[in-house]
Design an enzyme around this catalytic site. Structure first.
Site, short mmCIF file in Angstrom:
data_model
loop_
_atom_site.label_atom_id
_atom_site.label_comp_id
_atom_site.label_asym_id
_atom_site.label_seq_id
_atom_site.Cartn_x
_atom_site.Cartn_y
_atom_site.Cartn_z
N GLU A 36 -1.45 -0.01 -4.41
CA GLU A 36 -0.40 0.60 -5.22
C GLU A 36 0.54 -0.52 -5.66
OE1 GLU A 36 3.16 3.96 -5.14
OE2 GLU A 36 1.99 3.58 -3.31
N ARG A 261 -6.58 -1.45 10.78
CA ARG A 261 -5.75 -2.35 10.00
C ARG A 261 -5.41 -3.60 10.82
NH1 ARG A 261 0.10 0.33 9.14
NH2 ARG A 261 0.53 -1.77 8.39
N LYS A 271 4.90 -2.66 3.48
CA LYS A 271 5.54 -3.02 2.22
C LYS A 271 6.95 -2.44 2.13
CE LYS A 271 2.22 -1.92 -0.75
NZ LYS A 271 1.53 -1.72 -2.04
#
Length: 556
Positions: A36, A261, A271
């Site tokens: 994104e 992850r 983020k």
């Protein structure tokens, strides 16, 4: 979460791909990296980039770079451009550059299909009401009072949503699945919401935007993705992923696979929190060398080879673990040890006058550029009566087994001569500001002198031709493991994460350009800062110290 003692090199997803090809379940491997554009990429994204691109490359497949640009309020063209730059810098080229926004018309049409099948409805509940009626893990949800609207009414309302007749939050489109499902993601999830916001690509063309759980599977299906690889937090979303593809009657049937992850000690992988560091000016931007962003690591001096090797070595698994940050540092040392010019820099200078060296004389001494790589050759460095050494290389009253410079002690100057400290000069406050030494001209490096030995060797820079330089020394930005809670996160910020020092480098280094890398004796590996270095200023970022007690084989 346990610290990973020895990073694994397994890749269970590669085994799945091999089996799918062998069984003809898929004829071609097509992957995608779908960020994104609401921030800059970090080292965790680098793992996903390497996984997706290298997986496709190994099986002669293709990888798309697809921007999940379905939230115009948080997305910017700046982030789109930065992400493309990061992917290319890491060494990868995408097959197609794609945007979820390119599929908005088709996604809208597929939503109409769901409405016509009685599988989607327009709901007037607000976000809080929807949340309350969704239920819990132990209590089923409650049906919306708008769940039984007719197909005709839903089609009309959805068209009016698109036409901009309603305000933000006034209505949403929800899937009609099962409010009693044990999987909360299947309890009539929202597919579309109203957002009167300017989109970085489509402008004001749309005022309704698809949710991630709806847009993502459709994007994968439209592009013919064979293996949709994502992190474990999306495992519970997989049934909805499959439902969307099936009920929207997509021809391609991609499959989702989840992996753990990347977590690294003393590093934030969010983020949202990284953006907070930028917005609150705790750091000097997304590319601050203390940031774990790809751009920050690049500016600090990391190489794409080091990051790729790190990502390969930690492997791909389903179990959560945390990698020691020193393991990443190991790979930059390994990459630079045969590439970087080994030179001398003094970061805390102390002046030395060699009283018996002829005044006005300068000689050129030969110095190897890299003792482990003869192909890098040698260079000539000037030597004269006045030099700079490190303050740390002198002690007036040293402890036992201190082998550097102190009154009456003899040491070797790297590539030069033996010197002996004869006199200490201090200022009015008692600080040592100058040393006066003598040298032995018979002890020139490379002359074959064997008359006596010294235990200490120190580095130096010729004072008459030294180039002033700034050195930026970094420590971890996060002092401890910080979870993703804003208050605790800020409490973990290291106030001493940056130390700026003023010193000198060899004269030839005046020609250095941004991103040039060096190994400074005893100090470590350094990178010329591309942002701060200019015609009148030379700034070096320390990438990593020269040595570490970390054992990469043992993982500790």
């Amino acid at each position: 979460m346990e610290l990973e003692n020895k990073p694994a090199t397994s890749n269970f997803i590669k085994n799945i791909v091999s089996e799918d090809l062998a069984s003809n379940k898929v004829s071609e491997v097509v992957t995608r990296f779908p960020p994104e554009p609401n921030g800059y990429l970090h080292i965790g994204h680098a793992k996903s980039i390497c996984l997706n691109f290298e997986l496709a490359d190994e099986f002669n497949g293709r990888t798309n770079l697809r921007f999940d640009d379905t939230n115009p309020a948080k997305e910017e063209t700046e982030y789109v451009e930065a992400i493309q730059k990061d992917v290319q810098w890491l060494g990868f080229e995408w097959d197609k550059l794609c945007f979820a926004s390119s599929y908005f018309e088709e996604m809208y049409g597929r939503a109409v299909i769901l409405i016509k099948k009685g599988l989607a409805y327009v709901c007037d509940l607000n976000a809080e009401q929807i949340r309350e009626m969704r239920g819990t893990l132990t209590r089923p949800g409650s049906n919306s009072p708008y769940r039984d609207r007719t197909v005709e009414e839903n089609l009309d309302l959805f068209a009016r949503m698109r036409a901009g007749e309603f305000k933000d939050g006034q209505k949403v489109l929800r899937a009609k699945i099962d409010m009693a499902s044990p999987n909360i993601n299947l309890r009539d999830p929202v597919l579309y919401r109203i957002a009167h916001a300017h989109h970085h690509r489509t402008g004001n063309e749309w005022c309704i935007y698809p949710m991630y759980d709806y847009a993502h599977p459709l994007g994968d299906a439209i592009e013919g993705i064979s293996h949709s690889v994502c992190t474990l937090e999306f495992e519970d979303h997989r049934p909805l992923y499959d439902w969307v593809i099936e009920q929207c009657e997509m021809e391609a049937k991609p499959r989702q696979y989840e992996f753990a992850r990347l977590n690294i000690t003393n590093t934030v992988m969010s983020k949202r929190l990284l953006k907070r560091l930028v917005d609150e000016k705790i750091v000097d931007g997304w590319d601050d060398p203390r940031m774990p962003t790809v751009s920050g690591l690049r500016r600090k001096g990391y190489t794409p080879e080091a990051i790729r090797n790190f990502c390969r070595e930690i492997g791909v698994a389903r179990a959560y673990s945390t990698v020691d940050e020193r393991f990443l540092e190991h790979f930059i040392r390994e990459d630079l040890k045969l590439k970087a010019l080994r030179t001398m820099a003094v970061v805390r200078p102390l002046k030395v006058v060699i009283t018996n060296y002829p005044e006005g004389q300068t000689e050129q001494l030969e110095a190897e550029n890299n003792s482990e790589n003869e192909a890098m050759g040698s260079r000539m460095i000037p030597f004269s009566r006045e030099i700079y050494i490190e303050q740390d290389d002198f002690m007036e009253d040293p402890p036992k087994k201190y082998f550097r410079l102190f009154p009456g002690n003899e040491v070797r100057l790297k590539h030069a001569y033996f010197i002996v400290c004869q006199e200490v000069v201090k200022d009015e406050q008692g600080n040592v500001i100058e040393l006066r030494c003598t040298y032995d001209p018979e002890t020139k490096s490379g002359s074959g002198f064997t008359g006596r030995k010294v235990k200490g060797t120190i580095h130096w820079v010729d004072a008459s031709q030294a180039v002033p330089a700034e050195f930026r020394m970094f420590e971890p930005l996060i002092t401890d493991e910080a979870n993703e809670d804003g208050k605790e996160f800020l409490d973990c910020i290291n106030p001493n994460s940056l130390e700026v020092l003023q010193g000198y480098v060899e004269p030839d280094m005046k020609k250095s350009q941004g991103q040039d890398k060096f190994q400074f004796f005893r100090h470590g590996y350094f990178n010329v800062d591309p942002q701060l270095t200019g015609a009148e200023k030379l700034v070096f970022n320390r990438i990593v110290s020269l040595k570490s007690s970390f054992d990469p084989k043992a993982g500790k």
